[in-house]
Write a protein that holds these residues in place. Structure first.
Motif, short mmCIF file in Angstrom:
data_model
loop_
_atom_site.label_atom_id
_atom_site.label_comp_id
_atom_site.label_asym_id
_atom_site.label_seq_id
_atom_site.Cartn_x
_atom_site.Cartn_y
_atom_site.Cartn_z
N SER A 1 -70.15 35.68 -2.92
CA SER A 1 -69.58 36.56 -3.93
C SER A 1 -69.84 38.03 -3.59
O SER A 1 -68.94 38.88 -3.72
N ILE A 2 -71.05 38.31 -3.12
CA ILE A 2 -71.38 39.68 -2.71
C ILE A 2 -70.52 40.08 -1.52
O ILE A 2 -69.98 41.20 -1.45
N ARG A 3 -70.38 39.18 -0.54
CA ARG A 3 -69.59 39.51 0.65
C ARG A 3 -68.13 39.79 0.30
O ARG A 3 -67.54 40.77 0.76
N ARG B 1 -66.95 40.70 -2.53
CA ARG B 1 -66.85 41.93 -3.31
C ARG B 1 -66.95 43.15 -2.42
O ARG B 1 -66.21 44.12 -2.60
N ARG C 1 -69.36 48.00 -7.69
CA ARG C 1 -70.65 47.44 -7.33
C ARG C 1 -70.52 45.93 -7.13
O ARG C 1 -69.55 45.31 -7.59
N VAL C 2 -71.50 45.36 -6.45
CA VAL C 2 -71.50 43.92 -6.22
C VAL C 2 -72.19 43.24 -7.39
O VAL C 2 -73.04 43.83 -8.07
N VAL D 1 -74.76 41.05 -9.49
CA VAL D 1 -76.19 40.74 -9.34
C VAL D 1 -76.47 39.40 -10.03
O VAL D 1 -76.21 39.25 -11.22
N ALA E 1 -78.71 42.09 -3.80
CA ALA E 1 -77.59 42.68 -4.53
C ALA E 1 -77.98 44.05 -5.10
O ALA E 1 -77.19 45.01 -5.02
N ASN F 1 -76.29 47.57 -4.15
CA ASN F 1 -75.73 48.47 -5.16
C ASN F 1 -76.34 49.86 -5.04
O ASN F 1 -75.64 50.87 -5.22
#
Length: 485
Positions: free
Chosen positions: A197-199, A201, A213-214, A216, A227, A231
């Motif tokens: 999900s972070i990648r 985003r 922002r990614v 958390v 995360a 951010n």
């Protein structure tokens, strides 16, 4: 299409999820296989020890009975049930077989050397029929005649059962490995889902995106910390980008004004055919050229500092000489500008230059430190109404780390408290400074902050006793108790 050397030499790495699943499954399979092998060996050893114990007990019992009842009881003893053993023999002197009871298939087991009277011997042998036997022999004296009692057990049936159990256990290993692979693959998917999900985003965040922002995760773990760190990095990048955009815009604005003045005068001269007179050159062209040159030099200095730090040459510097020379320069400037009854800003008389200086020496760049004092003095001169105060003292409150304190005061409008943290930013000027004739380029105080930090010092702005602004620079120095003229 030929492949490049990078394609040929760079190994292809598995994804973390796949690699973790494969490695974990392989470890589980190896551990279970080793456990099956170890368990088989332990059980086999325990079974053989139990066989040896049973054989020994039977052999000792037969030997004790013969010793008590005589050799005539051998046939009766051997005729008793063998209680799990496969061979019982009583051998007399010269290898003569006195009595025997043998399981089918073990009739041709050769006789073994008789042990000494009162001793016990245990052996392993393979019968002519291929059976694995464990034999216990006991020597006994019956009426002065030595006899040997042999008791043997075929271990094949026990080993076969143990081998079947080991095979059954090993057949479970692939099932356990498959179950492990499924579980680990699923668990790693759940664990890495926030990372994906972070990648995704981060991939969606564009270079011009603001405030993005990614996500958390709720769990307080390493991924949540990752995360938050990302951010924070995005916030720093956004702040840096905003500062760069503002920097470029301000630099363009500052350079546009002198360029527009020069361009307008040159176009007028070219259109009208009238050459530019000396008075116009002195009053308009040269000041604008000097202003543009100063801005370009300041920009180059700050660019070098951003790339690899402010370039310095380190040597012993008498800081008091620099402060005194700048005070003298300021007196000379306002002494010249005050002639004719008009101050340097066109609305005041010459400035009063005040101050007190103590001896102080440090290791630093003399040109850079001169620029620090000069920028502060010029800034005070632009804002002062009637007086500028320059001071240099040595703070000895911490004897191991004395610090030189340079103060430059003016009696102008001062700096509002809410703008004191940003006054050292590049192109940061107060609203009152936006008038072209009064304000500087907005880079002087930024250069002061950069040079001061490079010397291990600090700079701040306070309220001056006269009601204006006081700029305070603190630098680590070597305090001189005795300094000659």
């Amino acid at each position: 299409m030929p492949l490049s050397s990078d394609v040929l030499t760079t190994p292809r790495r598995w994804p973390i999820r796949v690699a973790t699943t494969v490695i974990t499954t392989a470890i589980v399979i190896l551990v279970l296989a080793a456990a099956a092998g170890g368990a088989w060996l332990l059980l086999r050893s325990a079974a053989h020890n139990a066989i040896d114990s049973a054989d020994r007990d039977r052999a000792v019992a037969l030997a004790g009975a013969m010793s008590a009842r005589g050799p005539q009881a051998a046939l009766d003893l051997v005729a008793e049930p063998m209680s799990g053993v496969d061979l019982v023999r009583i051998v007399g002197p010269g290898g003569r077989l006195l009595a025997a009871q043998v399981t089918r298939g073990l009739e041709d087991v050769p006789q073994l050397p008789a042990p000494a009277v009162g001793t016990l011997a245990q052996r392993e042998l393979k019968s002519p029929s291929g059976a694995d036997l464990r034999v216990t022999s006991v020597g006994v004296d019956v009426g002065g005649v030595p006899f040997a009692v042999d008791v043997a057990t075929d271990t094949d049936r026990y080993d076969t059962v143990l081998a079947a159990g080991a095979i059954l256990f090993l057949s479970f290993v692939p099932v356990a490995g498959l179950a492990t692979a499924v579980f680990v693959h699923y668990a790693m998917g759940r664990v890495l889902r926030p990372v994906e999900s972070i990648r995704s985003r981060v991939a969606e965040i564009s270079a011009s995106g603001r405030g993005e922002r990614v996500p958390v995760p709720e769990a307080e773990d390493e991924i949540a910390r990752l995360a938050r760190t990302m951010n924070a990095m995005l916030a720093r990048l956004e702040a840096t980008r905003t500062a760069q955009v503002a920097f470029v815009g301000d630099a363009s604005h500052e350079l546009r004004s002198p360029l527009s003045t020069l361009s307008t005068l040159l176009e007028l001269s070219s259109t009208s055919g009238t050459p530019v007179d000396v008075e116009t050159v002195d009053e308009l062209l040269l000041p604008e050229v000097q202003r543009m040159r100063s801005i370009v030099e300041d920009l180059l200095l700050l660019a070098k500092n951003d790339e690899r730090g402010v370039p310095m040459r380190w040597e012993d510097v008498d800081l008091d000489d620099i402060v005194l020379s700048e005070a003298a320069r300021l007196r000379g400037l306002d002494g010249q500008s005050s002639q004719g009854g008009q101050g340097s800003q066109g609305d005041r008389d010459g400035l009063d230059v005040l101050g007190a200086v103590e001896p102080a020496r440090l290791v630093g760049d003399p040109d850079a430190l001169l620029r620090v004092v000069r920028n502060l003095v010029d800034n005070a001169r632009r804002h002062a109404r009637s007086a500028v105060s320059i001071g240099l003292t040595v703070d000895r409150s911490t004897p191991a780390e004395p610090r030189a304190v340079i103060t430059v005061d003016d009696d102008g409008e001062g700096v509002p408290p809410d703008q004191r943290d940003t006054v050292f930013d590049r192109f940061a000027r107060l609203d009152a400074d936006r008038a072209r004739g009064k304000g500087g380029s907005g880079l002087g105080l930024a250069i002061v902050a950069e040079i001061t930090r490079s010397h291990g010092g600090s700079v701040r702005v306070e309220d001056a006793p006269a009601g204006g602004a006081r700029f305070v620079v603190e630098l680590p120095v070597e305090a001189l108790d005795d300094l000659g003229d």
